[in-house]
Scaffold this motif. Structure first.
Motif, short mmCIF file in Angstrom:
data_model
loop_
_atom_site.label_atom_id
_atom_site.label_comp_id
_atom_site.label_asym_id
_atom_site.label_seq_id
_atom_site.Cartn_x
_atom_site.Cartn_y
_atom_site.Cartn_z
N TYR A 3 0.86 -1.18 0.00
CA TYR A 3 0.00 0.00 0.00
C TYR A 3 0.90 1.23 0.00
O TYR A 3 1.93 1.27 0.68
CB TYR A 3 -0.91 -0.01 1.23
N ASP A 53 -8.25 4.59 1.74
CA ASP A 53 -8.60 4.16 0.38
C ASP A 53 -8.72 2.65 0.24
O ASP A 53 -9.01 2.15 -0.86
CB ASP A 53 -7.54 4.67 -0.60
N VAL A 54 -8.51 1.90 1.30
CA VAL A 54 -8.59 0.44 1.23
C VAL A 54 -10.06 0.01 1.20
O VAL A 54 -10.87 0.45 2.03
CB VAL A 54 -7.87 -0.21 2.42
N SER A 55 -10.40 -0.86 0.27
CA SER A 55 -11.78 -1.38 0.19
C SER A 55 -12.05 -2.32 1.36
O SER A 55 -11.18 -3.08 1.79
CB SER A 55 -11.95 -2.15 -1.12
N LEU A 56 -13.28 -2.27 1.85
CA LEU A 56 -13.65 -3.19 2.93
C LEU A 56 -13.52 -4.65 2.49
O LEU A 56 -13.25 -5.53 3.31
CB LEU A 56 -15.08 -2.92 3.41
N LYS A 57 -13.68 -4.92 1.21
CA LYS A 57 -13.55 -6.30 0.72
C LYS A 57 -12.14 -6.83 0.94
O LYS A 57 -11.94 -8.05 1.07
CB LYS A 57 -13.89 -6.35 -0.77
N THR A 58 -11.17 -5.93 0.99
CA THR A 58 -9.78 -6.35 1.19
C THR A 58 -9.63 -7.13 2.49
O THR A 58 -8.84 -8.09 2.57
CB THR A 58 -8.86 -5.11 1.20
N ALA A 89 -20.54 -3.25 0.93
CA ALA A 89 -19.38 -3.89 0.29
C ALA A 89 -18.62 -2.95 -0.63
O ALA A 89 -17.43 -3.15 -0.90
CB ALA A 89 -19.83 -5.12 -0.49
N HIS A 90 -19.28 -1.90 -1.10
CA HIS A 90 -18.63 -0.95 -2.01
C HIS A 90 -17.83 0.12 -1.26
O HIS A 90 -17.14 0.92 -1.89
CB HIS A 90 -19.68 -0.27 -2.89
N PHE A 91 -17.92 0.13 0.05
CA PHE A 91 -17.23 1.15 0.85
C PHE A 91 -15.73 0.92 0.90
O PHE A 91 -15.25 -0.22 0.94
CB PHE A 91 -17.73 1.14 2.30
N THR A 92 -14.99 2.02 0.95
CA THR A 92 -13.63 1.99 1.44
C THR A 92 -13.68 2.26 2.95
O THR A 92 -14.74 2.57 3.50
CB THR A 92 -12.77 3.09 0.78
N ASP A 95 -14.89 5.72 3.35
CA ASP A 95 -16.35 5.79 3.15
C ASP A 95 -17.09 5.32 4.39
O ASP A 95 -18.12 5.90 4.77
CB ASP A 95 -16.76 4.90 1.97
#
Length: 457
Positions: A3, A53-58, A89-92, A95
Motif C-alpha cells: 500500500y 482508500d482500502v476497500s472493505l472487501k480487502t 461492500a462498495h465502501f472503502t 467511506d
C-alpha cells in the motif's frame, strides 16, 4: 499486497495490510515496544491516508494472521455475514467512516450490521477517527443483555460492584458489598476477583453472594472471576454460578497463554445450558480484555495492540455475553504510557466492541507507575458516559486493595449518573427505590445504622 501514499513528493510504502494498520495507529507505548508504530508523525498520516482508500472487501481477502494458523481468524471469516455486508461492500475504510458519522447510520442499522463488520474493518476505521468521532458513533449503538436485570438500555449506566479483598475474607468482602449497594452500585454484577483460584474458596464466595442476592431479592447477578476451568468444575458441582468469567485475547496464541481455547469456551457455553435460567434472560458469560495482553504474552503475531483487541471481540460475541469489560489501563505504562493514551484506547475499545455487537463496559483505571492520575480518569469517565458505555466499575474509594490499581469509586458512578441524567438498570432502580436507598430523581438518601441491609447482612 503493498500500500502506498505520497506526501510532499515522498512515497511511503507499507508492505501489507498488517503493517498498514499498525503504522496508521495513534501512537502508544506498546506498539513502540513491539517495533510496530510509525517512526514519524508524517508516516502515520501517510498510513492513514492509504488506509482510508482500502476497500472493505480487502479485509475478507487479506488476513492479518493466517487463516490456517489462527482459530480466531477462522472464526472471523467463517461467521462473517455476507448478506448484510452486501449493503456496504462498495465502501472503502474512509467511506465507512463518513457513513458511520452520518444520520444514515442509525441504531437499528448498526445492530443489523454487527456481524457484517469484521474486527479488522472496525479497527481500521477507528484509526481514522478523532475522539469525538468515536464517542458520536458509539453513542448510537445500543446492545442490551438480560439475566436478572436489563443492561445497556439507552439512558442507563450500570456498575460492577467490585468488593475485592487481599485474603478473600468473607466479612471484608461483605462490608464492601453493602457499602456499594447503599451507594446504588452493583446492577451490572457483583463481581469478586479472588486472591486464590482454589475451587473451595471460589465456591464459598459464590454461596455467600447467592445468599445475599436471594435474602434481599436483589435484581442482579454475581460472578467470581476465576479461570474458566474452575468455573466448569463449579458448574459440575452444582454451585450457584450466575455468570461465567474468562479473560480472552485476539490471537490463538494469546488465548493459549491464558489456558483457554475456542473448544474449551464452546464446552463451557454448552455446560451453561444445565444451569437455572435467569429471571428475564440468559446472557451469562463475562469476558475481560485489554490492549497489550497479546504483546505481554509475546503472542501478537506482529499485529498492533488495538487491532488485536478488536479481534478479541470476535471471540466474545460468539458466546452472547452479558458483559464485556476492557480493563484498559491495568496492564501498565509499557502498553499505554499515560492518561492521554489510556483515554484514547478506552474510547477505541468501547467504539469497536459496540459496533461488533457487544455489551461493552470499561474499567476506567491505571496502575500506580503510569503517568496518569484521577483527573484523567474523571475525564475518561465523563467521555464514556456520553458515549453510552454499558457499565463501569464501583470499587471502594477507587482503590483496589487486592489488585493494587486505581479504578472508579461508588461516588464516581453517582457523579456521572447525576450530570448525564443516567439511571441504573430499570429493575435495579426499582429495588433501590423500594429499599429507600435512592429517590425517584436518582439522589442517594441518607442511610442510618438501622437500615435493613446493615442490620441483616
Amino acid at each position: 499486497m503493498a500500500y502506498r501514499s505520497t506526501i510532499r513528493h515522498f512515497t511511503y510504502v507499507f508492505d501489507d495490510l498488517k503493517t498498514l494498520l499498525a503504522k496508521a495507529t495513534p501512537y502508544r507505548s506498546g506498539d513502540a515496544l513491539a517495533g510496530l508504530t510509525a517512526l514519524t508523525y508524517e508516516e502515520r498520516i501517510a498510513a492513514q491516508i492509504a488506509l482510508a482508500d482500502v476497500s472493505l472487501k480487502t479485509f475478507l481477502n487479506e488476513a492479518v494472521i493466517s487463516y490456517e494458523t489462527d482459530d480466531i481468524t477462522r472464526l472471523i471469516i467463517d461467521t462473517h455475514d455476507a448478506k448484510q455486508f452486501a449493503a456496504i461492500a462498495h465502501f472503502t475504510v474512509g467511506d465507512l467512516r463518513d457513513w458511520l458519522l452520518s444520520d444514515d447510520a442509525t441504531t437499528t442499522t448498526l445492530q443489523q450490521l454487527a456481524f457484517a463488520f469484521t474486527p479488522e474493518m472496525i479497527a481500521a476505521v477507528c484509526k481514522l477517527m478523532r475522539n469525538q468521532d468515536l464517542i458520536a458513533v458509539a453513542q448510537k449503538c445500543e446492545v442490551v443483555t438480560r439475566f436478572r436485570n436489563t443492561i445497556g438500555l439507552s439512558g442507563c449506566l450500570s456498575t460492577r460492584l467490585q468488593p475485592n479483598h487481599p485474603t478473600d475474607d468473607i466479612k471484608g468482602i461483605a462490608a464492601s458489598m453493602v457499602d456499594g449497594l447503599l451507594y446504588g452500585s452493583g446492577d451490572a454484577v457483583i463481581g469478586i476477583n479472588p486472591a486464590t483460584d482454589s475451587p473451595a474458596t471460589v465456591e464459598t464466595l459464590l454461596h455467600m453472594l447467592n445468599d445475599v442476592i436471594n435474602k434481599f431479592s436483589i435484581p442482579t447477578q454475581s460472578c467470581v472471576l476465576t479461570h474458566i476451568t474452575t468455573g466448569l468444575q463449579l458448574i459440575e458441582r452444582k454451585a450457584p454460578v450466575d455468570l461465567v468469567f474468562q479473560s480472552i485475547g485476539g490471537t490463538e496464541k494469546t488465548n493459549h497463554s491464558f489456558g483457554v481455547s475456542l473448544k474449551l469456551l464452546d464446552e463451557v457455553f454448552a455446560a451453561i445450558e444445565s444451569l437455572p435460567k435467569g429471571t428475564i434472560g440468559n446472557n451469562r458469560m463475562y469476558f475481560e480484555t485489554g490492549q497489550g495482553s497479546s504483546l505481554s504474552a509475546n503472542a501478537h503475531e506482529g499485529v498492533d495492540q488495538q487491532t488485536c483487541e478488536a479481534r478479541a471481540y470476535a471471540v466474545a460475541r460468539r458466546y452472547q455475553p452479558h458483559l464485556v469489560n476492557s480493563v484498559v489501563g491495568f496492564i501498565g505504562p509499557e502498553y499505554l504510557y499515560d492518561g492521554k493514551q489510556i483515554i484514547r484506547a478506552a474510547l477505541e475499545d468501547h467504539f469497536c466492541g459496540k459496533l461488533l455487537g457487544l455489551p461493552m463496559g470499561v474499567d476506567i483505571c491505571y496502575t500506580n507507575h503510569a503517568a496518569a492520575d484521577q483527573d484523567d480518569m474523571d475525564t475518561l469517565l465523563t467521555l464514556l458516559g456520553v458515549a453510552g458505555c454499558n457499565f463501569i466499575m464501583g470499587v471502594p474509594g477507587a482503590d483496589d486493595i487486592m489488585l493494587n490499581y486505581q479504578s472508579t469509586s461508588f461516588h464516581d458512578a453517582l457523579y456521572v449518573r447525576k450530570v448525564l441524567h443516567k439511571k441504573p438498570s430499570p429493575e435495579f432502580e426499582q429495588w433501590l427505590l423500594q429499599q429507600g436507598i435512592m429517590d425517584d430523581e436518582g439522589n442517594r438518601l441518607t442511610i442510618d445504622a438501622n437500615h435493613y441491609l446493615l442490620k441483616n447482612i
